[in-house]
Design a protein around this motif. Structure first.
Motif, PDB file in Angstrom:
ATOM      1  N   GLN A 290       0.816  -1.202   0.000  1.00  0.00           N
ATOM      2  CA  GLN A 290       0.000   0.000   0.000  1.00  0.00           C
ATOM      3  C   GLN A 290       0.855   1.259   0.000  1.00  0.00           C
ATOM      4  O   GLN A 290       0.537   2.240  -0.668  1.00  0.00           O
ATOM      5  CB  GLN A 290      -0.925   0.012   1.206  1.00  0.00           C
ATOM      6  CG  GLN A 290      -2.377  -0.013   0.797  1.00  0.00           C
ATOM      7  CD  GLN A 290      -3.281  -0.324   1.946  1.00  0.00           C
ATOM      8  OE1 GLN A 290      -2.893  -0.223   3.101  1.00  0.00           O
ATOM      9  NE2 GLN A 290      -4.489  -0.709   1.639  1.00  0.00           N
ATOM     10  N   ARG A 297      -0.172   6.318  -7.124  1.00  0.00           N
ATOM     11  CA  ARG A 297      -1.575   6.250  -7.525  1.00  0.00           C
ATOM     12  C   ARG A 297      -1.929   4.934  -8.207  1.00  0.00           C
ATOM     13  O   ARG A 297      -2.638   4.896  -9.214  1.00  0.00           O
ATOM     14  CB  ARG A 297      -1.941   7.427  -8.441  1.00  0.00           C
ATOM     15  CG  ARG A 297      -1.758   8.765  -7.766  1.00  0.00           C
ATOM     16  CD  ARG A 297      -2.534   9.837  -8.462  1.00  0.00           C
ATOM     17  NE  ARG A 297      -2.426  11.101  -7.753  1.00  0.00           N
ATOM     18  CZ  ARG A 297      -3.268  12.103  -7.895  1.00  0.00           C
ATOM     19  NH1 ARG A 297      -4.267  12.002  -8.736  1.00  0.00           N
ATOM     20  NH2 ARG A 297      -3.120  13.218  -7.232  1.00  0.00           N
ATOM     21  N   LYS A 299      -3.402   0.865  -7.676  1.00  0.00           N
ATOM     22  CA  LYS A 299      -4.422   0.266  -6.834  1.00  0.00           C
ATOM     23  C   LYS A 299      -3.939  -1.034  -6.204  1.00  0.00           C
ATOM     24  O   LYS A 299      -3.281  -1.837  -6.868  1.00  0.00           O
ATOM     25  CB  LYS A 299      -5.668  -0.007  -7.683  1.00  0.00           C
ATOM     26  CG  LYS A 299      -6.926  -0.032  -6.879  1.00  0.00           C
ATOM     27  CD  LYS A 299      -8.087  -0.516  -7.719  1.00  0.00           C
ATOM     28  CE  LYS A 299      -8.894  -1.478  -6.898  1.00  0.00           C
ATOM     29  NZ  LYS A 299      -9.702  -2.375  -7.662  1.00  0.00           N
TER      30      LYS A 299
ATOM     31  N   GLU B 482      -7.747   3.307   4.260  1.00  0.00           N
ATOM     32  CA  GLU B 482      -6.549   3.428   3.425  1.00  0.00           C
ATOM     33  C   GLU B 482      -6.785   2.832   2.046  1.00  0.00           C
ATOM     34  O   GLU B 482      -6.456   3.423   1.018  1.00  0.00           O
ATOM     35  CB  GLU B 482      -5.372   2.675   4.065  1.00  0.00           C
ATOM     36  CG  GLU B 482      -4.627   3.459   5.102  1.00  0.00           C
ATOM     37  CD  GLU B 482      -3.399   2.685   5.578  1.00  0.00           C
ATOM     38  OE1 GLU B 482      -2.582   2.269   4.734  1.00  0.00           O
ATOM     39  OE2 GLU B 482      -3.260   2.483   6.798  1.00  0.00           O
ATOM     40  N   GLU B 483      -7.385   1.635   2.042  1.00  0.00           N
ATOM     41  CA  GLU B 483      -7.632   0.928   0.789  1.00  0.00           C
ATOM     42  C   GLU B 483      -8.577   1.731  -0.104  1.00  0.00           C
ATOM     43  O   GLU B 483      -8.352   1.887  -1.297  1.00  0.00           O
ATOM     44  CB  GLU B 483      -8.258  -0.426   1.114  1.00  0.00           C
ATOM     45  CG  GLU B 483      -7.702  -1.551   0.301  1.00  0.00           C
ATOM     46  CD  GLU B 483      -8.105  -2.892   0.894  1.00  0.00           C
ATOM     47  OE1 GLU B 483      -9.156  -3.404   0.494  1.00  0.00           O
ATOM     48  OE2 GLU B 483      -7.367  -3.425   1.743  1.00  0.00           O
ATOM     49  N   THR B 486      -6.751   4.736  -1.485  1.00  0.00           N
ATOM     50  CA  THR B 486      -5.832   4.313  -2.539  1.00  0.00           C
ATOM     51  C   THR B 486      -6.588   4.059  -3.834  1.00  0.00           C
ATOM     52  O   THR B 486      -6.184   4.487  -4.911  1.00  0.00           O
ATOM     53  CB  THR B 486      -5.098   3.006  -2.127  1.00  0.00           C
ATOM     54  OG1 THR B 486      -4.549   3.188  -0.837  1.00  0.00           O
ATOM     55  CG2 THR B 486      -3.997   2.665  -3.101  1.00  0.00           C
ATOM     56  N   GLN B 487      -7.735   3.384  -3.696  1.00  0.00           N
ATOM     57  CA  GLN B 487      -8.516   3.038  -4.876  1.00  0.00           C
ATOM     58  C   GLN B 487      -9.117   4.279  -5.542  1.00  0.00           C
ATOM     59  O   GLN B 487      -8.992   4.471  -6.754  1.00  0.00           O
ATOM     60  CB  GLN B 487      -9.631   2.080  -4.455  1.00  0.00           C
ATOM     61  CG  GLN B 487     -10.502   1.611  -5.605  1.00  0.00           C
ATOM     62  CD  GLN B 487     -11.892   1.247  -5.122  1.00  0.00           C
ATOM     63  OE1 GLN B 487     -12.077   0.873  -3.967  1.00  0.00           O
ATOM     64  NE2 GLN B 487     -12.866   1.370  -6.004  1.00  0.00           N
ATOM     65  N   ILE B 489      -8.218   7.391  -5.343  1.00  0.00           N
ATOM     66  CA  ILE B 489      -7.181   8.266  -5.892  1.00  0.00           C
ATOM     67  C   ILE B 489      -6.662   7.710  -7.223  1.00  0.00           C
ATOM     68  O   ILE B 489      -6.421   8.452  -8.175  1.00  0.00           O
ATOM     69  CB  ILE B 489      -6.017   8.387  -4.878  1.00  0.00           C
ATOM     70  CG1 ILE B 489      -6.473   9.139  -3.629  1.00  0.00           C
ATOM     71  CG2 ILE B 489      -4.819   9.074  -5.503  1.00  0.00           C
ATOM     72  CD1 ILE B 489      -6.839  10.565  -3.857  1.00  0.00           C
ATOM     73  N   SER B 490      -6.525   6.383  -7.286  1.00  0.00           N
ATOM     74  CA  SER B 490      -6.008   5.780  -8.520  1.00  0.00           C
ATOM     75  C   SER B 490      -7.009   5.950  -9.666  1.00  0.00           C
ATOM     76  O   SER B 490      -6.638   5.989 -10.829  1.00  0.00           O
ATOM     77  CB  SER B 490      -5.690   4.303  -8.304  1.00  0.00           C
ATOM     78  OG  SER B 490      -6.879   3.547  -8.273  1.00  0.00           O
ATOM     79  N   PRO B 493      -7.267  10.768 -11.476  1.00  0.00           N
ATOM     80  CA  PRO B 493      -5.956  11.415 -11.572  1.00  0.00           C
ATOM     81  C   PRO B 493      -6.026  12.934 -11.399  1.00  0.00           C
ATOM     82  O   PRO B 493      -5.010  13.572 -11.135  1.00  0.00           O
ATOM     83  CB  PRO B 493      -5.466  11.033 -12.974  1.00  0.00           C
ATOM     84  CG  PRO B 493      -6.655  10.501 -13.695  1.00  0.00           C
ATOM     85  CD  PRO B 493      -7.644  10.057 -12.706  1.00  0.00           C
ATOM     86  N   VAL B 495      -7.592  14.587  -9.054  1.00  0.00           N
ATOM     87  CA  VAL B 495      -7.796  15.029  -7.667  1.00  0.00           C
ATOM     88  C   VAL B 495      -6.530  15.653  -7.074  1.00  0.00           C
ATOM     89  O   VAL B 495      -5.437  15.097  -7.180  1.00  0.00           O
ATOM     90  CB  VAL B 495      -8.264  13.846  -6.790  1.00  0.00           C
ATOM     91  CG1 VAL B 495      -8.178  14.204  -5.311  1.00  0.00           C
ATOM     92  CG2 VAL B 495      -9.681  13.461  -7.157  1.00  0.00           C
ATOM     93  N   LEU B 523      -0.082  10.751   0.179  1.00  0.00           N
ATOM     94  CA  LEU B 523      -0.820  11.693  -0.654  1.00  0.00           C
ATOM     95  C   LEU B 523       0.090  12.861  -1.030  1.00  0.00           C
ATOM     96  O   LEU B 523       0.042  13.366  -2.152  1.00  0.00           O
ATOM     97  CB  LEU B 523      -2.055  12.201   0.085  1.00  0.00           C
ATOM     98  CG  LEU B 523      -3.167  11.165   0.315  1.00  0.00           C
ATOM     99  CD1 LEU B 523      -4.231  11.717   1.240  1.00  0.00           C
ATOM    100  CD2 LEU B 523      -3.791  10.740  -1.018  1.00  0.00           C
ATOM    101  N   ALA B 526       2.079  12.172  -3.853  1.00  0.00           N
ATOM    102  CA  ALA B 526       1.287  12.205  -5.074  1.00  0.00           C
ATOM    103  C   ALA B 526       0.687  13.600  -5.312  1.00  0.00           C
ATOM    104  O   ALA B 526      -0.236  13.748  -6.109  1.00  0.00           O
ATOM    105  CB  ALA B 526       0.165  11.159  -4.986  1.00  0.00           C
ATOM    106  N   ILE B 528      -1.185  15.537  -3.381  1.00  0.00           N
ATOM    107  CA  ILE B 528      -2.580  15.728  -2.966  1.00  0.00           C
ATOM    108  C   ILE B 528      -2.575  16.262  -1.537  1.00  0.00           C
ATOM    109  O   ILE B 528      -1.868  15.740  -0.676  1.00  0.00           O
ATOM    110  CB  ILE B 528      -3.368  14.407  -3.027  1.00  0.00           C
ATOM    111  CG1 ILE B 528      -3.353  13.848  -4.459  1.00  0.00           C
ATOM    112  CG2 ILE B 528      -4.808  14.599  -2.556  1.00  0.00           C
ATOM    113  CD1 ILE B 528      -3.937  12.464  -4.574  1.00  0.00           C
TER     114      ILE B 528
END
Lengths: 576, 576
Positions: A290, A297, A299, B482-483, B486-487, B489-490, B493, B495, B523, B526, B528
């Motif tokens: 993770q 980014r 999954k 968290e999951e 992650t999902q 955000i992926s 793109p 955001v 984040l 990435a 964010i």
């Protein structure tokens, strides 16, 4: 996305593979193998197993994970914590060094793999959530201390076994007279050399004009350089004649896939250990995957991870290797070296395979004390006492869970420690939620807002008692609410209406529902009406068919203000 | 209120005792003893103990509870469920009918009493909350079935032992050829007579002009009338010569207080059983005491109840009795008969004492089959299959917990059943909270309100992702968040800002805090920004010193609307 594509994420990756990534994956894979080979040997030693088993665990599992796992850069294979747990569990069933011991380690890998796969297919990965951060942290620190202590024997050239710190220290002290000076010298000097390289190798390389990234990558070859150096010394001066423990003969090539001989009773005895081993390796791995995925980014799917890791463990066991997990240090290197996909892992697996076919003779003179030094250094960085202070400062409960796990791991070994830690953190959580914050609220004069009477100067109607419950209502706290209501009602003989303000209640389970129904009946007998206000949509959806609502002695109000106004008006009408 | 007055609620009650209540307490106590004596005998039989032990448990425990307990009308003493559990636990350590078996039952009472007292002084009564309603309900139904099945042997005049339904049925079938016809006739006819009296005695009395309350009270004497009748028959026709099992010799008088001989290993083996027994008796008792207290606006303190019940169990064991608990049927009668204080309990204890001194000879000819009938009838009303359907309908999880407990109790006995039930309900609760409702929210056009995008037609800024978390954030669900992040955000793109709306978060533990901190770092990598909105006061108090807030890449906003407006404005300024 078809079902096949869901369970084999590699299909999508292969389809969209960009040719320009090939070079990067190749380089990353090569660098990865430079770390993987010494770590594979060292962790096999840590698990009390023959060196080759660490290498077996570094080939096929990487291939399987590449196809079934969802992380692109996580490096899988032997890992310190898992190896140590494997040793701790195996030694409960057989004597280290015997074929039975090795079989049990293999069986643990296969069984924990099967459990993980099963959890993945049943989408039960949430079970891993039972391990809270404080428990994991206390567990890791405790295990690292035990691992470090267990490596001292390799420095001293003695043999000690034990699952708890006390046993290991006792065993070590009993054999202090058997210390092998050669072993001690080799161990300590290799440890200092590793420390030196870890601290200064990178800056030394930079000073010689190597770019920063490259010198960082090359400095990771430190352990393999130290191992090569001391292997050469041990060979050149025939140190085995001085009783220095060496890795010895490592059979060349990969063994055929085979299932170990097992009995039903052995399997059922190993089940709890395999489950714990699997969950810990899953947690370690998912945290790593993770971390790298969010950054880019990408999954991560926890079910894919369960299946990927499970498959890797099964194949590791079937090919004679020990249990595997994601390795943080190797994943970081893989990422730094530019790996884009799991092809890097496949490349490093090929290098390990080549090593097994052509370089096993070189391992013969490798001193175990040097491998112990690399383990020592690796686990030392895992010991984290600051976390305890930090956690304690944030929350006493979490601090107790962490310290409790740490102490129990040191005193009784990793298995008892982690189980006790899980129970402790669940109990403390339930204790917390079973003492919910329940506030008597009143009206902020001139507004439609209702606040805690203890914090604000608010107006309260004498015959209306309003309670705001700041927690889900479920079995662990419904009795507390009952008790609170019984107490407040007994203190306030003038109360005719009880309003429960439910704006912070996300869930009402059947225990709480029955509790509320009983409470309503009792209040009815005492001539008190029960009202609800600000009930959330999903909660109301479940409540609407129950006798709590159909037989409610009061009303359900959308807002608290509406509740108070309506009740006052009704009372006035009733008086006239 | 002094500390002494807190721990001995009777002091306050004696000080404020009203003379006019004396008559009511006297009458209630007398009526209570008419139920207490046959139940004491029957439950001793149920526990596999000599009849006198049930009477011993009906004297001193009532006195001790009168002083230490906080309920005014709860009737304490032998209880069906507790007696059955005592039998189930004791038979694991000794053979029924031996002195060792009786000692273990006594020890269980003393130990569970000590555990309850300890919990009371440490204010740890919340542990009883771990038993959720579905688990208790499944457990009671399962136990009632087992109790009923275990009484069949007394009807048939055979001897069968076993902890699970399967064992009992198997044992009964094996001895079908040994059936005693006299026993069977006595058992079935007494059962029918009891059933008849239960159904029609009350209305029969009313028809003869007795007032409704009185006929209800007198009808409770049904069991004692049936017992007297069949005891007389058994005496008159010397049925013991026909191998009818009788209660036999009951020693006259109360034994001296004495501590049984114990070994450390026995005590430690009995510990889990004593803890379960104590907790179940506490739950049974507190439910009863709370039911009667709320109705009359009296106060119940769970710590007082723990100490009172604990003391009652200790003294029961020391005076040779079995474990005790509150009895619902007797408490209801006590209340109906007009009891105002625990003086009623003391009066009934005196009657039992007198019985033990002067009437034990009458017990000799009492047929065990008749006592079994009274047990049979009492537990049959506890079997509740409708509850399973009702619970299942409200919530699948609660239904699973209930059915699971019921099945495990029937298959493996009460101890395993209740432990498995507790684990099951905790796991299901954690599963629920580990899958929190997380909604993406957007602005309801023209308002300052933010709602779920899936339910409402709302406006969402493309570069701002807002998540509302409808649950506490803690170890069991932080990985899910968290999951999810992650999902999401992926998939998005575009955001640049993530806002977590925390209006339904009552608690953030350290696992969740660390999870949020890690998420923030990822984040950040990435590009964010992480923002928080509508954080509750108590949660913010704890967060304010953490690195989550000090290093926050975004801001903390009081309201969600403020968050969106500020972020949009900042972005516009940045573009210029």
């Amino acid at each position: 996305m078809t079902k096949l594509e869901y369970w084999i994420p590699a299909i999508g990756q292969i389809r969209h593979y960009k040719r320009k990534n090939f070079g990067a994956d190749l380089i990353a894979g090569t660098i990865l193998s430079i770390m993987l080979i010494p770590q594979g040997l060292a962790y096999a030693l840590l698990a009390g197993l023959p060196a080759e088993m660490g290498l077996y665990a570094s080939i096929l599992p990487l291939l399987v994970y590449a196809f079934l796992g969802s992380s692109r850069t996580m490096a899988i294979g032997p890992a310190a914590l898992i190896a140590m747990m494997s040793a701790s569990f195996s030694s409960q069933f057989a004597l280290q060094g015997t074929p039975e011991y090795n079989t049990i380690a293999i069986l643990l890998a296969i069984m924990s793999g099967c459990i993980l796969m099963l959890l993945g297919f049943l989408k039960l990965g949430f079970l891993a959530n039972l391990l809270s951060h404080p428990v994991i942290s206390g567990f890791v620190t405790g295990s690292a201390i035990i691992i470090a202590a267990s490596q001292v024997k390799h420095f001293l050239g003695i043999s000690v076994s034990g699952a708890s710190l006390v046993e290991i220290i006792e065993g070590t002290f009993q054999q202090l007279n058997l210390i092998n000076p050669v072993s001690l010298i080799i161990g300590i000097s290799s440890l200092f050399m590793l420390l030196f390289l870890k601290r200064y190798f990178c800056s030394l390389l930079s000073r010689f004009g190597v770019s920063q990234t490259n010198s960082m990558l090359i400095s990771k070859a430190g352990p393999i350089l130290v191992i090569i150096l001391f292997t050469f010394i041990s060979y050149r001066y025939s140190l085995s004649s001085k009783n220095l423990a060496l890795v010895g003969t490592v059979p060349s090539g990969l063994p055929l896939l085979s299932m170990p001989n097992i009995s039903f009773s052995l399997v059922s005895n190993l089940l709890p250990a395999a489950a714990i081993l699997g969950l810990v390796s899953f947690i370690e791995s998912i945290s790593i995957s993770q971390a790298f995925a969010t950054r880019k980014r990408q999954k991560i799917d926890s079910n894919n991870e369960l299946v990927g890791l499970g498959g890797a463990n099964i194949i590791s066991g079937l090919s004679g290797g020990l249990a595997v997990a994601g390795s943080f240090s190797r994943s970081a290197i893989n990422d730094e070296a530019g790996a884009k996909t799991q092809l890097a892992g496949i490349v490093s697996a090929l290098f390990v395979l080549l090593t097994l076919y052509f370089l096993t003779d070189l391992f013969f003179y490798m001193p175990k004390a040097v491998l112990a030094s690399t383990i020592f250094l690796a686990v030392f960085s895992l010991i984290d006492f600051k976390a305890i202070i930090h956690t304690w400062h944030y929350s006493k409960h979490d601090g107790i869970a962490m310290l409790g796990t740490l102490i129990i791991v040191l005193a009784f070994g990793v298995e008892t420690g982690i189980l006790a830690g899980v129970c402790l953190s669940i109990l403390l959580f339930l204790w917390h939620t079973s003492h919910p914050h329940i506030a008597i609220v009143g009206n902020l004069t001139g507004t439609e807002h209702y606040r805690n009477v203890e914090r604000y100067d608010v107006k309260v109607e004498p015959n209306i008692l309003t309670l705001r419950i700041d927690e889900n209502l479920f079995f662990a706290n419904c009795r507390t609410l009952e008790e609170k209501v019984t107490q407040l009602i007994s203190e306030r003989p003038e109360v005719q209406h009880l309003v429960l303000m439910c704006n912070a209640v996300n869930m009402i389970d059947i225990s709480a529902l029955e509790s509320l129904e009983t409470m309503m009946q009792r209040l009815k007998a005492a001539n008190i009406h029960l009202h609800l206000s600000e009930v959330k949509g999903p909660v109301m959806d479940k409540l609407k068919d129950t006798s709590l609502i159909s037989e409610l002695t009061g009303e359900v109000f959308l807002t608290q203000h509406q509740a108070i106004e309506t009740i006052i008006k009704q009372d006035e009408t009733a008086k006239i």
